[in-house]
Enzyme design. Structure first.
Site, PDB file in Angstrom:
ATOM      1  N   ARG A   1       0.852  -1.193   0.000  1.00 60.80           N
ATOM      2  CA  ARG A   1       0.000   0.000   0.000  1.00 60.80           C
ATOM      3  C   ARG A   1       0.882   1.235   0.000  1.00 60.80           C
ATOM      4  NH1 ARG A   1      -3.884  -0.410   4.916  1.00 60.80           N
ATOM      5  NH2 ARG A   1      -4.961   1.279   3.847  1.00 60.80           N
TER       6      ARG A   1
ATOM      7  N   CYS B   1      13.919   6.855  -1.293  1.00 58.70           N
ATOM      8  CA  CYS B   1      15.224   6.676  -1.929  1.00 58.70           C
ATOM      9  C   CYS B   1      15.318   5.294  -2.578  1.00 58.70           C
ATOM     10  CB  CYS B   1      16.339   6.865  -0.900  1.00 58.70           C
ATOM     11  SG  CYS B   1      16.393   8.531  -0.202  1.00 58.70           S
TER      12      CYS B   1
END
Length: 213
Positions: free
Chosen positions: A88, A141
């Site tokens: 999710r 990242c």
């Protein structure tokens, strides 16, 4: 060569992100290669969309993203990104998850195809702390490095891609106890050394850079 260097905007409680401060000071050319700079949001999927739109406007030989890793002492080129994009996802502000599930059908992980060991060695040769990292974390990242791998795998086979984490800069740790930092000037020199190595290196160092912890 055309090189796109992207940096994340500030996130969390931070008012600045060293990634963008470094980009502001990068020269327009490094070892004859043209450097284009791009700010990207620290938001899942939206960050990938911004880069993808840029890739549709110009052909880039190399795409390198720079991000903040508070708590790290060194500049750390990243070796690998995991596929955690089948979970999710946060809302557009990067806060609570929404119900939509986005399935990514790429590999379980993608390795950067940049000479990450040579990059690490080149940064160290400048007298700047550096370390090859084997984990880009589980935040945006890692997400953007994985997405770059997915784009290279599915749309841009000739593109080289990678990610570099940088520490806090000193003004970010004034009120943070026992948090490491690095000067902006030092990080700019380190990134320049890494990019120069990417431009000049065809094959990475064949040397293990493992860690015991």
């Amino acid at each position: 060569m055309n090189i796109l260097v992207a940096g994340f905007d500030p996130f969390g409680d931070e008012q600045i992100n060293p990634a963008m401060e470094i980009l502001k000071l990068l020269p327009k050319k490094i070892n004859g290669s043209v450097i284009d700079k791009l700010e990207i949001p620290t938001v899942f999927h939206k960050s990938k969309t911004v880069i993808e739109e840029k890739l549709q406007q110009k052909v880039y030989d190399i795409v390198l993203v720079v991000g903040q890793a508070g708590g790290r002492f060194e500049i750390t080129p990243e070796r690998i990104a995991m596929n955690i994009d089948d979970a999710r996802i946060p809302d557009n502000e990067g806060n609570q998850p929404i119900d939509e599930v986005i399935q990514i059908t790429g590999a379980q992980a993608y390795f950067s195809n940049l000479p990450v060991k040579s990059m690490t060695a080149a940064i160290k040769a400048q007298g700047i702390p550096a370390r090859l990292s084997n984990t880009a974390g589980t935040f945006v990242c890692n997400h953007i490095l994985y997405q770059l791998g997915f784009l290279q795998d599915t749309q841009y086979p000739k593109m080289k891609f990678g990610f570099i984490h940088v520490p806090f800069i000193p003004e970010q740790v004034v009120n943070k106890v026992n948090q490491p930092s690095m000067s902006l000037e030092m990080m700019v020199r380190g990134l320049q050394a890494a990019i120069a190595t990417i431009v000049d290196t065809n094959e990475d160092i064949k040397k293990p850079l493992g860690e015991i912890q």
